[in-house]
Design an enzyme around this catalytic site. Structure first.
Site, PDB file in Angstrom:
ATOM      1  N   SER A 185       3.780  31.544 -10.202  1.00  0.00           N
ATOM      2  CA  SER A 185       4.229  32.683 -10.998  1.00  0.00           C
ATOM      3  C   SER A 185       5.637  33.113 -10.548  1.00  0.00           C
ATOM      4  O   SER A 185       6.497  32.253 -10.400  1.00  0.00           O
ATOM      5  CB  SER A 185       3.206  33.820 -10.854  1.00  0.00           C
ATOM      6  OG  SER A 185       3.360  34.764 -11.858  1.00  0.00           O
ATOM      7  N   ASP A 238      -1.902  29.371 -20.399  1.00  0.00           N
ATOM      8  CA  ASP A 238      -1.360  30.475 -19.617  1.00  0.00           C
ATOM      9  C   ASP A 238      -0.308  31.201 -20.459  1.00  0.00           C
ATOM     10  O   ASP A 238       0.648  30.568 -20.919  1.00  0.00           O
ATOM     11  CB  ASP A 238      -0.716  29.893 -18.342  1.00  0.00           C
ATOM     12  CG  ASP A 238       0.040  30.929 -17.543  1.00  0.00           C
ATOM     13  OD1 ASP A 238      -0.138  32.146 -17.812  1.00  0.00           O
ATOM     14  OD2 ASP A 238       0.807  30.530 -16.647  1.00  0.00           O
ATOM     15  N   HIS A 278      -3.213  30.402 -15.595  1.00  0.00           N
ATOM     16  CA  HIS A 278      -2.084  30.659 -14.712  1.00  0.00           C
ATOM     17  C   HIS A 278      -2.269  30.005 -13.329  1.00  0.00           C
ATOM     18  O   HIS A 278      -3.216  30.313 -12.620  1.00  0.00           O
ATOM     19  CB  HIS A 278      -1.969  32.172 -14.567  1.00  0.00           C
ATOM     20  CG  HIS A 278      -0.625  32.675 -14.146  1.00  0.00           C
ATOM     21  ND1 HIS A 278       0.554  32.202 -14.670  1.00  0.00           N
ATOM     22  CD2 HIS A 278      -0.281  33.651 -13.280  1.00  0.00           C
ATOM     23  CE1 HIS A 278       1.564  32.858 -14.128  1.00  0.00           C
ATOM     24  NE2 HIS A 278       1.094  33.741 -13.277  1.00  0.00           N
TER      25      HIS A 278
END
Ligand SMILES: *[C@@H]1O[C@H](CO)[C@@H](O)[C@H](O)[C@H]1NC(C)=O
Ligand SMILES: *[C@@H]1O[C@H](CO)[C@@H](O)[C@H](O)[C@H]1NC(C)=O
Ligand SMILES: *[C@@H]1O[C@H](CO)[C@@H](O)[C@H](O)[C@H]1NC(C)=O
Ligand SMILES: *[C@@H]1O[C@H](CO)[C@@H](O)[C@H](O)[C@H]1NC(C)=O
Ligand SMILES: *[C@@H]1O[C@H](CO)[C@@H](O)[C@H](O)[C@H]1NC(C)=O
Ligand SMILES: *[C@@H]1O[C@H](CO)[C@@H](O)[C@H](O)[C@H]1NC(C)=O
Length: 476
Positions: free
Chosen positions: A157, A408, A433
């Site tokens: 991320s 995601d 994710h």
């Protein structure tokens, strides 16, 4: 038999949740508050986690570039790194991002004034990481001369954005980077892409074909019900809200709901997890299976929605009430992230008729005004992150692996094409994710197993040529 396995898994899940699964030493190193001036010589203690149990002193350093939260969370949720470290004989380091967890440059007053919070900047964080790397390499005098242990950066991320940027900005310190679900292009992606993907996830992963449709219709129902005092009181009771819903808090309720749907899609993992919240396996599917309504009239619709929301808010069945102020901005280091999102990490977001959210345009004027109100800091350049890191212009980069799960919502801002011989894109069509960074689980889809395999093959190639060229040794 099945029951025993399930019970064992559940117990393991509980034990791991309480104790943590991975073990390490906790260290601190003094780093400059301001890496980019000679007018401020203050330093602060940056935390990093360290495990050298698999290391043989000449092995590589696996360096996780911490993101927006307590670094322990990322260490416990990045099992992949722990699982491959033994075969690479790697040192494992997780470095905390400044202004999160225990790495607060000005202690408790770090957020109290622009003159303190102003050093919260991704460039400063990258410079911190380079400092930590240099510190670790200089502790180990294994190689002669200038030779250093090679570093592979990992991150998921925002942490993945940082790992790729660390390689781009400091190629002499970092041999290569694994950037999982890193939306480095989110700054210049159409603003509705995130919400469109969330909608697709709700459409695809449920057997209840009405799921996204009911959610789309719920916004108008919510507007109607929350438009008067009687309705707000009814909703407070029906959804067991902690605080009686007032007119001025309706906007917060809407934001909270929107965030829950995004979070459910992000952590739509095929087994129970406790990353953003304690959740069952396939939480979107579970949510949708619980979403049944007796009528599309506002109150029955919201009653049904309230029950489904329990999947997110009350999976453990011990929530006394539903707390709509509990959002990512109050949990995972939210205060600091809000500042970053207000200054540097400006990712335009909007929703349209085509998705399951209430229509909402991106309004930069309003965004910057709200940010100024909260932080007393004026946005100087809305495209700062693009200017700093080059945006889509990746032609000069090397040794980066971008992995993305196409389920995601952040994949819309990810690098989805192979850029060159050494800037790779690995796509996992059916995953959420940064699932690839998590520990192996028998429910992992094949695409994730393949991604993890290719990541190892590529890293090994980088390391082999580094040892051959720079260390005159052989790395298996
Ligand atoms: C490092 O991790 C391994 C595997 O999780 C564990 O067995 C070992 O005790 C850890 N070492 C330290 C120093 O915590
Ligand atoms: C930092 O700067 C101040 C004044 O400029 C000086 O008095 C102090 O000794 C410096 N501290 C360090 C650790 O260099
Ligand atoms: C959570 O679940 C338990 C058990 O079903 C229930 O008693 C409680 O009221 C629920 N809390 C909320 C906030 O819905
Ligand atoms: C709701 O969450 C907020 C933010 O985490 C917290 O400050 C507050 O105490 C919580 N309220 C209740 C009633 O639990
Ligand atoms: C954007 O927000 C500003 C300030 O809140 C408001 O005055 C303006 O009308 C908004 N623009 C649009 C297009 O909605
Ligand atoms: C990138 O290249 C590899 C190796 O040729 C290939 O397997 C992979 O599918 C490519 N990725 C994308 C997104 O096209």
């Amino acid at each position: 038999m099945k029951c025993i396995i399930l019970l064992t898994e559940f117990l393991l899940f509980c034990v791991n949740f309480i104790l943590g699964e991975y073990f390490y030493d906790v260290n601190y190193v003094d780093v400059p508050v301001d890496h980019f001036s000679f007018t401020n010589n203050a330093t602060f203690k940056l935390r990093y986690l360290w495990n050298d149990s698999f290391w043989n002193n000449d092995g590589p350093i696996f360096f996780y570039t911490g993101n927006e939260g307590d670094i322990n969370t990322f260490a416990q949720n990045s099992g992949f790194i722990w699982e491959i470290a033994p075969s690479f004989k790697a040192l494992i380091v997780f470095a905390e991002h400044r202004y999160y967890g225990k790495s607060l440059p000005f202690g408790k007053k770090s957020f109290s004034d622009p003159k303190y919070v102003g050093y919260l900047h991704s460039s400063q964080a990258l410079a911190d990481f380079v400092y930590v790397i240099d510190h670790i390499q200089s502790l180990n005098q294994h190689f002669s001369g200038d030779s250093k242990n090679p570093v592979i950066a990992f991150g998921g991320s925002y942490g993945g954005m940082l790992s790729s940027w660390l390689r781009m900005k400091y190629p002499a310190s970092v041999l290569g980077a694994v950037a999982s679900s890193a939306p480095i292009l989110q700054f210049q992606t159409p603003c509705d892409v995130f919400n469109r993907i969330v909608t697709s996830v709700f459409q695809i992963s449920s057997e209840n074909s009405d799921c996204a449709d009911i959610i789309k219709k719920s916004w108008r129902a919510l507007r109607e019900v929350t438009g008067n005092a009687e309705g707000r009181e009814w909703l407070t009771k029906t959804w067991k809200l902690c605080d009686s819903l007032k007119n001025e808090n309706v906007a917060v309720l809407f934001d909270w709901l929107q965030e829950i749907y995004g979070n459910l899609a992000m952590v739509n993992y095929p087994y129970p997890t406790s990353f953003l919240s304690k959740l069952p396996a396939n939480p979107v599917k579970t949510f949708c299976s619980k979403l049944s309504i007796t009528s599309f009239k506002p109150k029955p619709l919201l009653e049904g929605l309230g029950k489904a929301l329990n999947v997110y808010t009350n999976y453990t069945k011990d929530a006394k009430c539903t707390n709509t102020s509990e959002t990512s901005s109050t949990s995972i280091g939210g205060l600091a992230w809000d500042f970053q999102a207000c200054t540097e990490m400006i990712m335009p977001m909007c929703s349209t008729k085509r998705d399951m959210f209430e229509e909402q345009a991106w309004n930069y004027t309003k965004f910057s005004h709200d940010c100024y109100t909260r932080w007393n800091v004026q946005i100087t350049q809305p495209n700062l992150a693009i200017i700093e890191y080059g945006g889509k212009n990746l032609g000069a980069e090397s040794n980066i692996i971008f992995t993305n799960g196409l389920m995601d919502p952040w994949s819309g801002g990810g690098v989805l094409h192979n850029v060159s011989d050494s800037v790779h894109a690995i796509l996992m069509p059916d995953t959420a994710h940064h699932l690839d960074l998590r520990a192996y689980n028998r429910n992992d889809p094949t695409s994730v197993l393949h991604a993890r395999y290719y990541i190892q093959v590529i890293i090994r190639k980088w390391l082999q040529s580094y040892y051959r060229e720079f260390l005159n040794t052989y790395y298996e």
